[in-house]
Write an enzyme that holds these catalytic residues in place. Structure first.
Site, PDB file in Angstrom:
ATOM      1  NE  ARG A  95      -3.707   0.083   2.127  1.00  0.00           N
ATOM      2  CZ  ARG A  95      -4.975  -0.084   1.274  1.00  0.00           C
ATOM      3  NH1 ARG A  95      -5.261   1.026   0.739  1.00  0.00           N
ATOM      4  NH2 ARG A  95      -5.578  -1.125   0.903  1.00  0.00           N
ATOM      5  CG  ASN A 285      -3.270  -1.764   9.342  1.00  0.00           C
ATOM      6  OD1 ASN A 285      -2.905  -2.772   8.822  1.00  0.00           O
ATOM      7  ND2 ASN A 285      -3.123  -0.624   8.956  1.00  0.00           N
ATOM      8  CG  HIS A 335      -5.645  -0.784   5.072  1.00  0.00           C
ATOM      9  ND1 HIS A 335      -5.212   0.494   4.859  1.00  0.00           N
ATOM     10  CD2 HIS A 335      -6.726  -0.800   4.455  1.00  0.00           C
ATOM     11  CE1 HIS A 335      -6.069   1.230   4.336  1.00  0.00           C
ATOM     12  NE2 HIS A 335      -6.875   0.733   3.641  1.00  0.00           N
ATOM     13  CB  CYS A 336       0.201  -1.766   6.366  1.00  0.00           C
ATOM     14  SG  CYS A 336       0.105  -0.662   7.684  1.00  0.00           S
ATOM     15  CG  MET A 337      -0.656  -7.035   4.029  1.00  0.00           C
ATOM     16  SD  MET A 337      -0.456  -8.429   4.933  1.00  0.00           S
ATOM     17  CE  MET A 337      -1.928  -9.465   4.818  1.00  0.00           C
TER      18      MET A 337
END
Length: 355
Positions: A95, A285, A335-337
């Site tokens: 992301r 997240n 969410h970050c990945m």
């Protein structure tokens, strides 16, 4: 220069239909001390999301592809819904370094935005090469690519798809990103490229977050008028004051139509740490897929409370808690990945994959 927003470009909200989700397989023991456990948590995410939408998965080589396939098969995952891409990359936080997918609402066509990735303020020299990933994918994606020419990570912005955008001053106004730009100049970029005509600035992020306060650990839209905001009830916790301040800012904020937002508190998991430091564990997240919401959980008593809050807010999606205690050692979770590619209104059916 013609502004992309004046041509109809905007960033869709995450709950809008997706063509696919993009991911990068974990491989670095420096990021994940318990790498095999982190791989299993990552594989569980892929197995859970793939029935909801196609998965585009970066792997470094054939050996990694075989291992990933083996782990996914062991979870009963139908890998027909997973397309592997042999691609050089350093870390899994797609992301932040990958393209942000937008759409041209007039032509009903997708596009991609290539921001500059400087490893969260030049913190990690070995990860700077991830700035090239969007360029390397451009040929296979075959999408128009917009380049604003400024530093920005996908995890630093959150949109409702209607013109309101959330971010934090700690991140976007940090001199380690764009020291030559002031607040109003950054706001113009957010409006021009993402359609963020109404910017809501929150303050700081949670302890342990090396991104300088990414919004996706703090506050998330769950529909155009409702935001969940992480809160900490323990007044002695370092996150208590910071998160309460952000919550208060949201209570006083307005959407693009000048109406107050509905702000729903989302509990924090409490202290999650390794031997050296606190880790940025947050239920905010989560990832919103086509039919599911995948929520990181950490084995604490607040796991069930957070899932209950989100199930009430997503009645039309299955809300699934998946363990992320090893992934968060890499200083991020679901969410970050991940990065969704939205399906423009007049585009192909959801079952299609990218060209």
């Amino acid at each position: 220069m013609i502004k992309p927003s004046s041509l109809g470009y905007r960033m869709p909200a995450e709950w809008e239909p997706h063509v696919a989700v993009w991911l990068s397989w974990p491989h670095d023991p420096d990021s994940f001390p318990q790498l095999e456990e982190a791989e299993r948590e990552f594989a569980a995410f892929v197995a859970a999301v793939s029935p909801s939408e196609p998965v585009e998965l970066l792997v470094l080589d054939d050996g990694m592809r075989e291992r990933a396939g083996m782990l996914l098969a062991g979870l009963g995952c139908d890998t027909a819904g997973v397309r592997f891409h042999l691609q050089e990359y350093a870390d899994i936080w797609f992301r932040d370094y990958g393209p942000v997918f937008v759409e041209n609402t007039r032509k009903k066509q997708p596009a991609m935005i290539k921001w500059i990735f400087n490893a969260w303020g030049n913190k990690y020299e070995s990860l700077l090469k991830d700035n090239q990933v969007a360029y390397l994918l451009r040929e296979s994606l075959r999408l128009p690519m917009l380049e604003p020419g400024i530093v920005l990570e996908g995890g630093s912005v959150e949109v409702n798809g209607k013109g309101t955008l959330l971010t934090t001053a700690q991140c976007l106004l940090n001199p380690n990103r764009n020291p030559h730009l002031g607040k109003q100049e950054i706001e113009r970029y957010l409006e021009d490229y993402l359609g963020g005509e109404n910017i809501i600035w929150l303050g700081k992020g949670i302890e342990g977050d090396d991104t300088d306060g990414h919004i996706d650990d703090i506050a998330r839209f769950v529909n155009p008028t409702t935001v969940v905001c992480a809160v900490e009830k323990d007044a002695d916790d370092p996150d208590y004051t910071v998160l309460q301040h952000n919550f208060d800012l949201l209570l006083g904020a307005k959407d693009q139509d000048g109406k107050p937002l509905e702000v729903v508190p989302l509990p924090m998991p409490g202290r999650v740490a390794d031997k050296a430091k606190r880790l940025p564990a947050s239920y905010a997240n989560f990832y919103i897929a086509n039919t599911k919401v995948l929520v990181p959980i950490f084995g604490t008593e607040n796991d069930a409370k957070a899932l209950e809050v989100l199930r009430e807010l997503f009645p039309d999606r299955e809300v699934v808690g998946l363990m992320a205690r090893n992934l968060v050692h890499g200083l991020g979770t679901f969410h970050c990945m991940s990065q969704q590619r939205a399906r423009p209104a007049a585009a192909r059916p959801l079952s299609s994959t990218i060209p």
